[in-house]
Scaffold this motif. Structure first.
Motif, PDB file in Angstrom:
ATOM      1  N   PRO A 117       0.837  -1.209   0.000  1.00 44.00           N
ATOM      2  CA  PRO A 117       0.000   0.000   0.000  1.00 44.00           C
ATOM      3  C   PRO A 117       0.866   1.251   0.000  1.00 44.00           C
ATOM      4  N   VAL A 118       0.403   2.266  -0.738  1.00 46.87           N
ATOM      5  CA  VAL A 118       1.082   3.559  -0.783  1.00 46.87           C
ATOM      6  C   VAL A 118       0.215   4.573  -0.058  1.00 46.87           C
ATOM      7  N   LEU A 119       0.708   5.098   1.047  1.00 45.10           N
ATOM      8  CA  LEU A 119      -0.057   6.049   1.831  1.00 45.10           C
ATOM      9  C   LEU A 119       0.315   7.476   1.437  1.00 45.10           C
ATOM     10  N   LEU A 120      -0.705   8.318   1.300  1.00 42.59           N
ATOM     11  CA  LEU A 120      -0.534   9.701   0.890  1.00 42.59           C
ATOM     12  C   LEU A 120      -1.065  10.619   1.980  1.00 42.59           C
ATOM     13  N   GLY A 121      -0.506  11.822   2.067  1.00 48.24           N
ATOM     14  CA  GLY A 121      -0.809  12.712   3.169  1.00 48.24           C
ATOM     15  C   GLY A 121      -1.949  13.675   2.937  1.00 48.24           C
ATOM     16  N   HIS A 122      -2.955  13.303   2.135  1.00 50.19           N
ATOM     17  CA  HIS A 122      -4.082  14.207   1.902  1.00 50.19           C
ATOM     18  C   HIS A 122      -4.928  14.334   3.162  1.00 50.19           C
ATOM     19  N   THR A 123      -5.305  15.561   3.478  1.00 49.92           N
ATOM     20  CA  THR A 123      -6.074  15.846   4.678  1.00 49.92           C
ATOM     21  C   THR A 123      -7.516  16.221   4.334  1.00 49.92           C
ATOM     22  N   LEU A 124      -8.302  16.491   5.367  1.00 49.66           N
ATOM     23  CA  LEU A 124      -9.680  16.931   5.179  1.00 49.66           C
ATOM     24  C   LEU A 124      -9.731  18.211   4.343  1.00 49.66           C
ATOM     25  N   ASP A 125      -8.744  19.085   4.510  1.00 50.59           N
ATOM     26  CA  ASP A 125      -8.713  20.321   3.719  1.00 50.59           C
ATOM     27  C   ASP A 125      -8.568  20.010   2.237  1.00 50.59           C
ATOM     28  N   ASP A 126      -7.691  19.066   1.898  1.00 51.25           N
ATOM     29  CA  ASP A 126      -7.527  18.667   0.500  1.00 51.25           C
ATOM     30  C   ASP A 126      -8.831  18.108  -0.058  1.00 51.25           C
ATOM     31  N   SER A 143     -17.172  12.379  -9.488  1.00 47.33           N
ATOM     32  CA  SER A 143     -16.045  13.249  -9.190  1.00 47.33           C
ATOM     33  C   SER A 143     -16.197  13.928  -7.835  1.00 47.33           C
ATOM     34  N   LEU A 144     -17.430  14.254  -7.460  1.00 47.46           N
ATOM     35  CA  LEU A 144     -17.645  14.948  -6.200  1.00 47.46           C
ATOM     36  C   LEU A 144     -17.400  14.055  -4.993  1.00 47.46           C
ATOM     37  N   GLN A 145     -17.388  12.736  -5.203  1.00 53.88           N
ATOM     38  CA  GLN A 145     -17.051  11.861  -4.090  1.00 53.88           C
ATOM     39  C   GLN A 145     -15.594  12.018  -3.687  1.00 53.88           C
ATOM     40  N   ALA A 146     -14.827  12.687  -4.543  1.00 55.18           N
ATOM     41  CA  ALA A 146     -13.451  13.090  -4.229  1.00 55.18           C
ATOM     42  C   ALA A 146     -12.558  11.886  -3.936  1.00 55.18           C
ATOM     43  N   MET A 147     -11.691  12.010  -2.938  1.00 54.60           N
ATOM     44  CA  MET A 147     -10.652  11.005  -2.710  1.00 54.60           C
ATOM     45  C   MET A 147     -11.122   9.944  -1.728  1.00 54.60           C
ATOM     46  N   ALA A 148     -10.779   8.708  -2.028  1.00 54.52           N
ATOM     47  CA  ALA A 148     -11.153   7.598  -1.156  1.00 54.52           C
ATOM     48  C   ALA A 148     -10.083   7.362  -0.111  1.00 54.52           C
ATOM     49  N   ALA A 149     -10.507   6.909   1.064  1.00 55.83           N
ATOM     50  CA  ALA A 149      -9.537   6.532   2.096  1.00 55.83           C
ATOM     51  C   ALA A 149      -8.695   5.351   1.643  1.00 55.83           C
ATOM     52  N   TRP A 150      -9.264   4.488   0.796  1.00 51.33           N
ATOM     53  CA  TRP A 150      -8.507   3.368   0.234  1.00 51.33           C
ATOM     54  C   TRP A 150      -8.993   3.088  -1.174  1.00 51.33           C
ATOM     55  N   SER A 151      -8.104   3.179  -2.127  1.00 47.32           N
ATOM     56  CA  SER A 151      -8.360   2.824  -3.511  1.00 47.32           C
ATOM     57  C   SER A 151      -7.051   2.248  -4.051  1.00 47.32           C
ATOM     58  N   GLU A 152      -6.967   0.942  -4.006  1.00 48.80           N
ATOM     59  CA  GLU A 152      -5.695   0.250  -4.245  1.00 48.80           C
ATOM     60  C   GLU A 152      -4.914   0.847  -5.407  1.00 48.80           C
ATOM     61  N   PRO A 153      -3.626   1.154  -5.197  1.00 48.66           N
ATOM     62  CA  PRO A 153      -2.814   0.935  -3.996  1.00 48.66           C
ATOM     63  C   PRO A 153      -2.762   2.135  -3.051  1.00 48.66           C
ATOM     64  N   TRP A 154      -3.640   3.135  -3.254  1.00 49.31           N
ATOM     65  CA  TRP A 154      -3.513   4.401  -2.545  1.00 49.31           C
ATOM     66  C   TRP A 154      -4.328   4.409  -1.253  1.00 49.31           C
ATOM     67  N   GLY A 155      -3.676   4.765  -0.163  1.00 48.12           N
ATOM     68  CA  GLY A 155      -4.352   4.924   1.113  1.00 48.12           C
ATOM     69  C   GLY A 155      -4.180   6.347   1.618  1.00 48.12           C
ATOM     70  N   ARG A 156      -5.237   6.873   2.227  1.00 47.13           N
ATOM     71  CA  ARG A 156      -5.213   8.258   2.722  1.00 47.13           C
ATOM     72  C   ARG A 156      -5.723   8.302   4.166  1.00 47.13           C
ATOM     73  N   PRO A 157      -4.870   7.975   5.117  1.00 50.32           N
ATOM     74  CA  PRO A 157      -5.313   7.927   6.519  1.00 50.32           C
ATOM     75  C   PRO A 157      -5.668   9.276   7.116  1.00 50.32           C
ATOM     76  N   LEU A 158      -5.192  10.382   6.537  1.00 54.19           N
ATOM     77  CA  LEU A 158      -5.345  11.683   7.186  1.00 54.19           C
ATOM     78  C   LEU A 158      -6.582  12.453   6.739  1.00 54.19           C
ATOM     79  N   LEU A 159      -7.493  11.831   6.005  1.00 55.38           N
ATOM     80  CA  LEU A 159      -8.660  12.561   5.514  1.00 55.38           C
ATOM     81  C   LEU A 159      -9.579  13.029   6.636  1.00 55.38           C
ATOM     82  N   GLY A 160      -9.401  12.496   7.832  1.00 55.98           N
ATOM     83  CA  GLY A 160     -10.250  12.889   8.946  1.00 55.98           C
ATOM     84  C   GLY A 160      -9.698  14.014   9.801  1.00 55.98           C
TER      85      GLY A 160
END
Length: 343
Positions: A117-126, A143-160
């Protein structure tokens, strides 16, 4: 390294922990690390939660001193107990520098990850900025659903959590993160949304706008998951080899039909960039009157046999097909006549 127990770092750790609980990654992850506050806090949070981290700093070579920035980001990650590497990614291709850099960065991270998994630092602001940009473009729910917390291989733990939390976490660690000059350049639409539009909305609506936009994205994603699954079922019923049956699609609700058409067009190598194009293809299904082919965009270099031509969507014998037209409009692989108009 022993991490200080501060409120900001605790917030980072909690969202990382929650993400790991929900998505159960293997023990080792890759973190894309720019040296900025978000990715730096993410590396620290992952290490504090006991994850084995390989930090990958991508150098595009677009700015003076970029190699030094990448090297410093990698070295800092190592002080947290991560392994780190710097990779060079050449920026090239269509869509402007920002889009080309994103593609190059994603390709470099995928290669360095080796299936992890590749984790990215996108936050709630992003997330909030992405929703606003989509609204401005008239984008649909996909498109408005924006970024997913997990969409293989991308993980975004900081969206909260907010960008302010990652900045505070870096301050608690005694770190002054790198500030990308592109993030304050008003030539970029996202920068103006961040620095002008969102603050104005927060003022006019008396706060809570970023959180509300992020909630909207989450709800749309939940809806989109259901609609997407139903559209996949519809497309499976409509497929006839490389074509799709117009009659099967015509009886479906528009929300499912257009999702199915979009998935089919992309599967056939088309890059559908506008709502008008998708609606024109949909008209081949439900408003058939003998109209001509619908021109489609495609990723560059994907169909060299077209010789500079283009892809088109056409209807013939009750089915939709993606075909190639030469530069002067001559069909390359349409052998049968088109359907006659319906009475």
């Amino acid at each position: 390294m022993k991490f200080p127990e501060t409120p900001a770092l605790q917030r980072v750790r909690l969202v990382v922990r929650a993400w790991c609980t929900e998505f159960s990654p293997p023990g080792a992850v890759v973190v894309g690390c720019s040296g900025g506050a978000d990715s730096t806090a993410l590396v620290a949070g992952c290490r504090a939660e006991g994850l084995t981290v390989r930090a990958v700093a991508v150098d595009h070579g677009l700015q003076v001193g970029s190699a030094d920035v990448a090297a410093e980001a990698a070295a800092r990650a190592e002080t947290f107990g991560a392994t780190a590497v710097v990779v060079r990614a050449e920026v090239a291709g269509p869509g402007g520098t920002e889009a080309a850099a994103r593609r190059a960065r994603q390709a470099a991270l995928r290669e360095a990850a080796g299936g992890r998994p590749v984790l990215l630092g996108h936050t709630l602001d992003d997330q909030a900025e992405t929703v606003l940009l989509g609204l401005g473009r008239g984008a649909g729910a996909g498109s408005l659903q924006a970024m997913a917390a997990w969409s293989e291989p991308w993980g975004r733990p900081l969206l909260g959590i907010r960008r302010a939390d990652t900045l505070a976490a870096c301050a608690d660690l005694g770190i002054e993160p790198w500030a990308d000059p592109h993030n304050v350049d008003p030539r970029f639409a996202r920068v103006r949304v961040r620095n002008e539009v969102l603050p104005l909305l927060e003022d006019v609506l008396q706060g809570g706008v970023a959180e509300a936009l992020a909630r909207t994205a989450r709800r749309l994603r939940e809806d989109e998951d259901v609609l997407g699954a139903l559209a996949d079922e519809l497309l499976a019923r409509a497929r006839r080899g490389s074509t799709v049956d117009a009659e099967t699609l015509a009886g479906a609700p528009v929300a499912l039909r257009r999702r199915a058409l979009l998935a089919w067009l992309r599967d056939r190598g088309a890059d559908v960039r506008t709502d008008a194009t998708l609606r024109a293809v949909d008209d081949l299904v439900v408003r058939w009157r003998g109209q001509g082919a619908v021109a489609l965009a495609e990723p560059p270099g994907t169909r060299p046999e077209l010789g500079g031509g283009r892809l088109v969507a056409v209807r013939r014998r009750g089915k939709l097909e993606v075909a190639g037209h030469s530069r002067d409009g001559r069909p390359l692989d349409l052998l049968d006549p088109l359907d006659p108009p319906e009475n």
